[in-house]
Scaffold this active site. Sequence first.
Site, PDB file in Angstrom:
ATOM      1  N   ASP A  13       0.806  -1.229   0.000  1.00  0.00           N
ATOM      2  CA  ASP A  13       0.000   0.000   0.000  1.00  0.00           C
ATOM      3  C   ASP A  13       0.834   1.270   0.000  1.00  0.00           C
ATOM      4  O   ASP A  13       0.425   2.309   0.535  1.00  0.00           O
ATOM      5  CB  ASP A  13      -0.967   0.021   1.208  1.00  0.00           C
ATOM      6  N   LYS A  16       1.903   2.159  -5.037  1.00  0.00           N
ATOM      7  CA  LYS A  16       2.467   1.589  -6.282  1.00  0.00           C
ATOM      8  C   LYS A  16       1.559   1.869  -7.472  1.00  0.00           C
ATOM      9  O   LYS A  16       2.024   2.154  -8.573  1.00  0.00           O
ATOM     10  CB  LYS A  16       2.656   0.066  -6.125  1.00  0.00           C
ATOM     11  N   GLY A  40      -4.580  -4.159  -3.876  1.00  0.00           N
ATOM     12  CA  GLY A  40      -5.567  -3.131  -4.181  1.00  0.00           C
ATOM     13  C   GLY A  40      -4.783  -1.884  -4.541  1.00  0.00           C
ATOM     14  O   GLY A  40      -4.135  -1.302  -3.678  1.00  0.00           O
ATOM     15  N   HIS A  41      -4.769  -1.538  -5.806  1.00  0.00           N
ATOM     16  CA  HIS A  41      -3.987  -0.391  -6.265  1.00  0.00           C
ATOM     17  C   HIS A  41      -4.950   0.712  -6.691  1.00  0.00           C
ATOM     18  O   HIS A  41      -5.738   0.527  -7.620  1.00  0.00           O
ATOM     19  CB  HIS A  41      -3.067  -0.794  -7.421  1.00  0.00           C
ATOM     20  N   GLN A 224       1.950  -5.934  -3.336  1.00  0.00           N
ATOM     21  CA  GLN A 224       2.412  -6.111  -1.948  1.00  0.00           C
ATOM     22  C   GLN A 224       3.716  -5.321  -1.726  1.00  0.00           C
ATOM     23  O   GLN A 224       3.914  -4.323  -2.381  1.00  0.00           O
ATOM     24  CB  GLN A 224       2.588  -7.603  -1.607  1.00  0.00           C
TER      25      GLN A 224
HETATM   26  P1  GDP Z   1      -0.721   0.409  -3.520  1.00  0.00           P
HETATM   27  O1  GDP Z   1      -1.349  -0.854  -3.066  1.00  0.00           O
HETATM   28  O2  GDP Z   1       0.748   0.444  -3.253  1.00  0.00           O
HETATM   29  O3  GDP Z   1      -1.035   0.752  -4.941  1.00  0.00           O
HETATM   30  O4  GDP Z   1      -1.350   1.565  -2.617  1.00  0.00           O
HETATM   31  P2  GDP Z   1      -2.929   1.750  -2.297  1.00  0.00           P
HETATM   32  O5  GDP Z   1      -3.599   2.258  -3.520  1.00  0.00           O
HETATM   33  O6  GDP Z   1      -3.474   0.537  -1.661  1.00  0.00           O
HETATM   34  O7  GDP Z   1      -2.854   2.844  -1.146  1.00  0.00           O
HETATM   35  C1  GDP Z   1      -2.336   4.101  -1.372  1.00  0.00           C
HETATM   36  C2  GDP Z   1      -3.456   5.140  -1.134  1.00  0.00           C
HETATM   37  O8  GDP Z   1      -2.885   6.415  -1.007  1.00  0.00           O
HETATM   38  C3  GDP Z   1      -4.429   5.242  -2.279  1.00  0.00           C
HETATM   39  O9  GDP Z   1      -5.689   5.558  -1.770  1.00  0.00           O
HETATM   40  C4  GDP Z   1      -3.885   6.373  -3.121  1.00  0.00           C
HETATM   41  O10 GDP Z   1      -4.880   7.043  -3.877  1.00  0.00           O
HETATM   42  C5  GDP Z   1      -3.334   7.282  -2.056  1.00  0.00           C
HETATM   43  N1  GDP Z   1      -2.148   8.050  -2.428  1.00  0.00           N
HETATM   44  C6  GDP Z   1      -1.104   7.698  -3.239  1.00  0.00           C
HETATM   45  N2  GDP Z   1      -0.162   8.641  -3.224  1.00  0.00           N
HETATM   46  C7  GDP Z   1      -0.590   9.615  -2.398  1.00  0.00           C
HETATM   47  C8  GDP Z   1      -0.031  10.849  -1.936  1.00  0.00           C
HETATM   48  O11 GDP Z   1       1.078  11.244  -2.281  1.00  0.00           O
HETATM   49  N3  GDP Z   1      -0.777  11.569  -1.050  1.00  0.00           N
HETATM   50  C9  GDP Z   1      -1.997  11.168  -0.620  1.00  0.00           C
HETATM   51  N4  GDP Z   1      -2.629  11.927   0.247  1.00  0.00           N
HETATM   52  N5  GDP Z   1      -2.541  10.018  -1.028  1.00  0.00           N
HETATM   53  C10 GDP Z   1      -1.857   9.244  -1.891  1.00  0.00           C
HETATM   54  P1  IMO Z   2      -0.942  -4.083  -2.299  1.00  0.00           P
HETATM   55  O1  IMO Z   2      -0.495  -4.604  -3.640  1.00  0.00           O
HETATM   56  C1  IMO Z   2      -0.961  -4.572   2.006  1.00  0.00           C
HETATM   57  C2  IMO Z   2      -1.081  -8.672   3.527  1.00  0.00           C
HETATM   58  C3  IMO Z   2      -2.331  -9.114   4.253  1.00  0.00           C
HETATM   59  C4  IMO Z   2      -1.723 -10.094   5.242  1.00  0.00           C
HETATM   60  C5  IMO Z   2      -0.636 -10.771   4.417  1.00  0.00           C
HETATM   61  C6  IMO Z   2      -1.037 -12.095   3.803  1.00  0.00           C
HETATM   62  O2  IMO Z   2      -2.237  -3.377  -2.333  1.00  0.00           O
HETATM   63  O3  IMO Z   2       0.151  -3.332  -1.637  1.00  0.00           O
HETATM   64  P2  IMO Z   2      -2.599 -12.737   1.743  1.00  0.00           P
HETATM   65  O4  IMO Z   2      -4.048 -12.491   1.510  1.00  0.00           O
HETATM   66  O5  IMO Z   2      -1.701 -12.183   0.714  1.00  0.00           O
HETATM   67  O6  IMO Z   2      -2.307 -14.186   2.034  1.00  0.00           O
HETATM   68  O7  IMO Z   2      -2.269 -11.948   3.133  1.00  0.00           O
HETATM   69  O8  IMO Z   2      -0.311  -9.857   3.395  1.00  0.00           O
HETATM   70  N1  IMO Z   2      -1.299  -8.132   2.158  1.00  0.00           N
HETATM   71  C7  IMO Z   2      -1.211  -6.847   1.852  1.00  0.00           C
HETATM   72  N2  IMO Z   2      -1.009  -5.756   2.639  1.00  0.00           N
HETATM   73  N3  IMO Z   2      -1.064  -4.434   0.675  1.00  0.00           N
HETATM   74  C8  IMO Z   2      -1.245  -5.505  -0.127  1.00  0.00           C
HETATM   75  O9  IMO Z   2      -1.247  -5.419  -1.465  1.00  0.00           O
HETATM   76  C9  IMO Z   2      -1.376  -6.783   0.465  1.00  0.00           C
HETATM   77  N4  IMO Z   2      -1.565  -8.022  -0.011  1.00  0.00           N
HETATM   78  C10 IMO Z   2      -1.505  -8.833   1.031  1.00  0.00           C
HETATM   79  O10 IMO Z   2      -2.952  -8.024   4.897  1.00  0.00           O
HETATM   80  O11 IMO Z   2      -1.100  -9.405   6.288  1.00  0.00           O
HETATM   81 MG    MG Z   3      -2.926  -1.501  -1.866  1.00  0.00          MG
END
Ligand code: GDP
Ligand code: IMO
Ligand code: MG
Length: 428
Positions: A13, A16, A40-41, A224
Amino acid sequence: MSTVVLVGAQWGDEGKGKITDFLAWQAEMVVRYQGGNNAGHTVVANGQTYKLHLIPSGILYADKQCLIGNGVVIDPGVLLQELDTLTEQGVNTSNLRISPRAHVIFPYHQSIDIAEEESKGNLRIGTTCRGIGPAYTDKASRVGMRMIELVDQDELAENLRHTIEAKNKVLSRLYGVEEFFEYNTMLEQYTGYAERLKKYVADVSVLVNNAIDRGAKVLFEGAQGTLLDLDHGTYPYVTSSHPIAAAACLGAGLGPTRINTVVGVAKAYITRVGEGPFPTELHNKLGELIREQGFEFGTTTGRPRRCGWYDAVIARYAARVNGLTYLAITKLDVLSGLETLKICTGYRYKGEIINDFPASLKLLAQCEPVYHEFPGWQEDISAVTDYNDLPQAAKDYLKYLEELSGVPVAIVSVGAERDQTLVLKKIF
Ligand code: GDP
Ligand code: IMO
Ligand code: MG
């Protein structure tokens, strides 16, 4: 040759999706190489929010080839739902291709994931319950089913007959779960999925290597994060795939000599979802404040994310195991308004300073973070478009992050939108 692997440098999270989308406009091809819909991106572009779980975050550009490699595990129902949602949002998804070698997730994988977590009690991992672990287990046990078998009606029918019987036994005898999966129902459901998905199946390894041969820019999107890696993460509190950069080769079918840049995405602080050690976690109001300001709730499960200070021990570790060329620092805006900021520079263990991330969780639990304190900045930085216009305190903070990991910062993100991105160094 211009190939960039983008990885999570923390526990996932990191943003990415946002950084992939930002870099994708320069690329011809964007490739996912591991994980599944545990990812979840989120991408925010032109005021619209897109949530991607399996489809590469390059899909928002109509002309990019988006590939799902053999290293990904695919829940076909989720993938089709994602395709439908994107289509409703006006996104062209015709450029998607899926490796015939990618493994398929079935409902019994999800049931086993849930049953296993429940049986572990306090020792549960806190998985996303999407069947990821059990699907990779079947792959390693050589009893899984791949996309190529899914789209072949005879293979699907034959395979499913044995597998359903075996999985029903596992669920009832091992976990006491009386959830019997019915052969005909599942065959019909998955035949339907196959019908819709077969047009996307193509040899991803061939496509990627041909693209590199003709000099195309290829971006590999990790899911991840480094500390969730099966080998290099905080085992057993990890996922069942390899989020680190080396996995791009394995999970898309190319050699290590074909990768030339690795970008590690890290938040300006750090978060974790699920169970497991987290040395710099803030168990106080400040942790809650960061969660609120950063809207730190899971994209996939909606769970609140645990929040803590930036950990440079982890950053150095990520730099080493991924061979990072650059860092992309996200969510710097979230720290605005805090009086004091802290960065963990090392761990204190029995009076000694540890600089390398330890393998032992027992030892890690006894580590105390050593912090360097910074004055914060009060300005809202979310409208800043040039690095030089950041408050001096923010620049100092970034400089220190850079020094501690020895990896130059190439991108700074100050908001979720595509254009809230500062470029310090050219990546492609
Ligand atoms: P990922 O799994 O690495 O793609 O990250 P996620 O999408 O799960 O979580 C990142 C969250 O932060 C998302 O809701 C993005 O829209 C948000 N986000 C990304 N970059 C920034 C930033 O620079 N500032 C803020 N406030 N939010 C951001
Ligand atoms: P993105 O790509 C954050 C975590 C789960 C749990 C562990 C194992 O959005 O960054 P799983 O279902 O993979 O067997 O769970 O990994 N986990 C993540 N945490 N971002 C993710 O993906 C994750 N994918 C799995 O919360 O701790
Ligand atoms: Mg994510």
